[in-house]
Design an enzyme around this catalytic site. Sequence first.
Site, PDB file in Angstrom:
ATOM      1  N   ALA A 247       0.679  -1.442  -0.020  1.00 13.44           N
ATOM      2  CA  ALA A 247       0.211  -0.567  -0.069  1.00 13.44           C
ATOM      3  C   ALA A 247       1.026   1.595  -0.458  1.00 13.44           C
ATOM      4  O   ALA A 247       0.580   2.342   0.223  1.00 13.44           O
ATOM      5  CB  ALA A 247      -0.453   0.148   1.112  1.00 13.44           C
ATOM      6  N   ALA A 248       2.478   1.038  -0.285  1.00 11.31           N
ATOM      7  CA  ALA A 248       2.940   2.365  -0.435  1.00 11.31           C
ATOM      8  C   ALA A 248       2.375   3.014  -1.771  1.00 11.31           C
ATOM      9  O   ALA A 248       2.229   3.951  -1.628  1.00 11.31           O
ATOM     10  CB  ALA A 248       4.336   2.323  -0.732  1.00 11.31           C
ATOM     11  N   GLY A 249       1.793   2.597  -2.835  1.00 14.66           N
ATOM     12  CA  GLY A 249       1.774   3.739  -3.753  1.00 14.66           C
ATOM     13  C   GLY A 249       0.608   3.552  -3.333  1.00 14.66           C
ATOM     14  O   GLY A 249      -0.027   5.039  -3.535  1.00 14.66           O
ATOM     15  N   ASP A 250      -0.751   3.106  -2.811  1.00 21.61           N
ATOM     16  CA  ASP A 250      -2.202   3.802  -2.419  1.00 21.61           C
ATOM     17  C   ASP A 250      -1.870   4.852  -1.766  1.00 21.61           C
ATOM     18  O   ASP A 250      -2.406   5.283  -1.805  1.00 21.61           O
ATOM     19  CB  ASP A 250      -2.737   2.316  -1.518  1.00 21.61           C
ATOM     20  CG  ASP A 250      -3.148   1.731  -2.504  1.00 21.61           C
ATOM     21  OD1 ASP A 250      -3.148   1.980  -3.984  1.00 21.61           O
ATOM     22  OD2 ASP A 250      -3.051   0.104  -2.129  1.00 21.61           O
TER      23      ASP A 250
HETATM   24  P1  ADP Z   1       3.449   0.236  -5.708  1.00 24.45           P
HETATM   25  O1  ADP Z   1       3.966   0.164  -4.270  1.00 24.45           O
HETATM   26  O2  ADP Z   1       2.603   0.702  -6.326  1.00 24.45           O
HETATM   27  O3  ADP Z   1       4.780  -0.665  -6.004  1.00 24.45           O
HETATM   28  P2  ADP Z   1       5.365   2.462  -5.613  1.00 24.45           P
HETATM   29  O4  ADP Z   1       6.963   0.841  -4.954  1.00 24.45           O
HETATM   30  O5  ADP Z   1       6.027   2.779  -6.632  1.00 24.45           O
HETATM   31  O6  ADP Z   1       3.812   1.784  -5.870  1.00 24.45           O
HETATM   32  O7  ADP Z   1       5.928   3.078  -4.217  1.00 24.45           O
HETATM   33  C1  ADP Z   1       4.966   4.192  -4.036  1.00 24.45           C
HETATM   34  C2  ADP Z   1       6.298   5.131  -3.107  1.00 24.45           C
HETATM   35  O8  ADP Z   1       6.097   4.600  -2.145  1.00 24.45           O
HETATM   36  C3  ADP Z   1       6.800   5.658  -4.000  1.00 24.45           C
HETATM   37  O9  ADP Z   1       6.996   6.721  -4.984  1.00 24.45           O
HETATM   38  C4  ADP Z   1       8.160   6.367  -2.594  1.00 24.45           C
HETATM   39  O10 ADP Z   1       7.325   7.622  -2.555  1.00 24.45           O
HETATM   40  C5  ADP Z   1       7.299   5.175  -1.595  1.00 24.45           C
HETATM   41  N1  ADP Z   1       8.433   4.265  -1.304  1.00 24.45           N
HETATM   42  C6  ADP Z   1       8.519   3.285  -2.057  1.00 24.45           C
HETATM   43  N2  ADP Z   1       9.013   2.638  -1.423  1.00 24.45           N
HETATM   44  C7  ADP Z   1       9.896   3.137  -0.189  1.00 24.45           C
HETATM   45  C8  ADP Z   1      10.633   2.472   0.453  1.00 24.45           C
HETATM   46  N3  ADP Z   1      11.843   1.502   0.133  1.00 24.45           N
HETATM   47  N4  ADP Z   1      11.555   3.495   1.135  1.00 24.45           N
HETATM   48  C9  ADP Z   1      11.124   4.672   1.159  1.00 24.45           C
HETATM   49  N5  ADP Z   1      10.286   5.526  -0.010  1.00 24.45           N
HETATM   50  C10 ADP Z   1       9.237   4.045  -0.565  1.00 24.45           C
END
Ligand code: ADP
Length: 301
Positions: A247-250
């Site tokens: 859910a980082a992307g969400d």
């Molecule tokens: P999804 O969950 O859709 O795959 P991402 O992996 O691209 O999306 O992550 C979305 C955003 O979350 C990134 O652009 C970044 O800002 C943040 N993020 C993701 N992973 C990390 C991490 N390991 N450390 C810090 N921020 C992160």
Amino acid sequence: MSTILVAGSMNIDIVTKVNRHPLPGETIHGMETSLFPGGKGANQAVAAARLGASVCMVGAVGNDLFGNEIKRILSDDGIDLTHVKEKNSTTGMALITIDQTGENNIILSQGANGLITKEDISRVSYDRFDAILLQNEIPWEANAFVLEKAQHHQVKTVFNPAPALAISKDYLSLIDILILNEHEATEMTQYKCDTKEDIVRSVQFLIDCGVKEVIITLGKKGSFYMNNKQKVYSTAALQVPVVDTTAAGDTFIGAFIAKYMSGHSVEKSLDYASVAAAISVTIEGAQNSIPNVDKVNNFMQ
Ligand code: ADP
Ligand code: NA
């Protein structure tokens, strides 16, 4: 405060830890099972609501044990559920097993999410929203209907094409803001996103299809923004201890929309989204790891 309509999926995630995944035909004992609310629609609605937007959700749950539970959880975040329908089916469900090495097996059942029809979403007053946020976990016919309504009422549209699927150029031109990760970008454009040049080429392709603003999220490499006037902005991901990136992307999407639609600059909104998403990766789980405004503000001080 911005007012956002989220049209999308609502799931229950059933997560069981196992020593190892079962073989075909085999019964094994799970170690502990937990239930979590999920679905990209619901997750992004929660993120936008916790991060300052007034949110209304359009979607469907089943008439099973889980439908009311999901609604109760979302209403705790102040989300308006007037337009969430109850279908004569099961609630959208993800059956997840996680083994000792951390590897997941996931079975996704669309359930009620797959039964959303145009009629279900025709009574929404589309013109009262600053933006409409969509993903790809409900039938495409429903998304297409919402995009046409948004165009008719001149409401901004934000689309997260997850899971990625080829959509016609006619619909891409109805999208104001496209937010996708690097894998989804590669699926949609056929361009790799390994280098800066690759990413720019992929984004340019989407802009040439008529999208006005594109954001590609790049995991721990941050994010890249470009609009149809060639304005460019990048964020670097914050250095944080990573516990669970679910859910980082969400979180990023909900945070960005909440800020951007309330009139903040694209730069400020992306920086804010980057902090919110970084916080979410330091905490286990999906919806429960999405921070609120106070948490993000404390982190930024
Ligand atoms: P999804 O969950 O859709 O795959 P991402 O992996 O691209 O999306 O992550 C979305 C955003 O979350 C990134 O652009 C970044 O800002 C943040 N993020 C993701 N992973 C990390 C991490 N390991 N450390 C810090 N921020 C992160
Ligand atoms: Na998390």
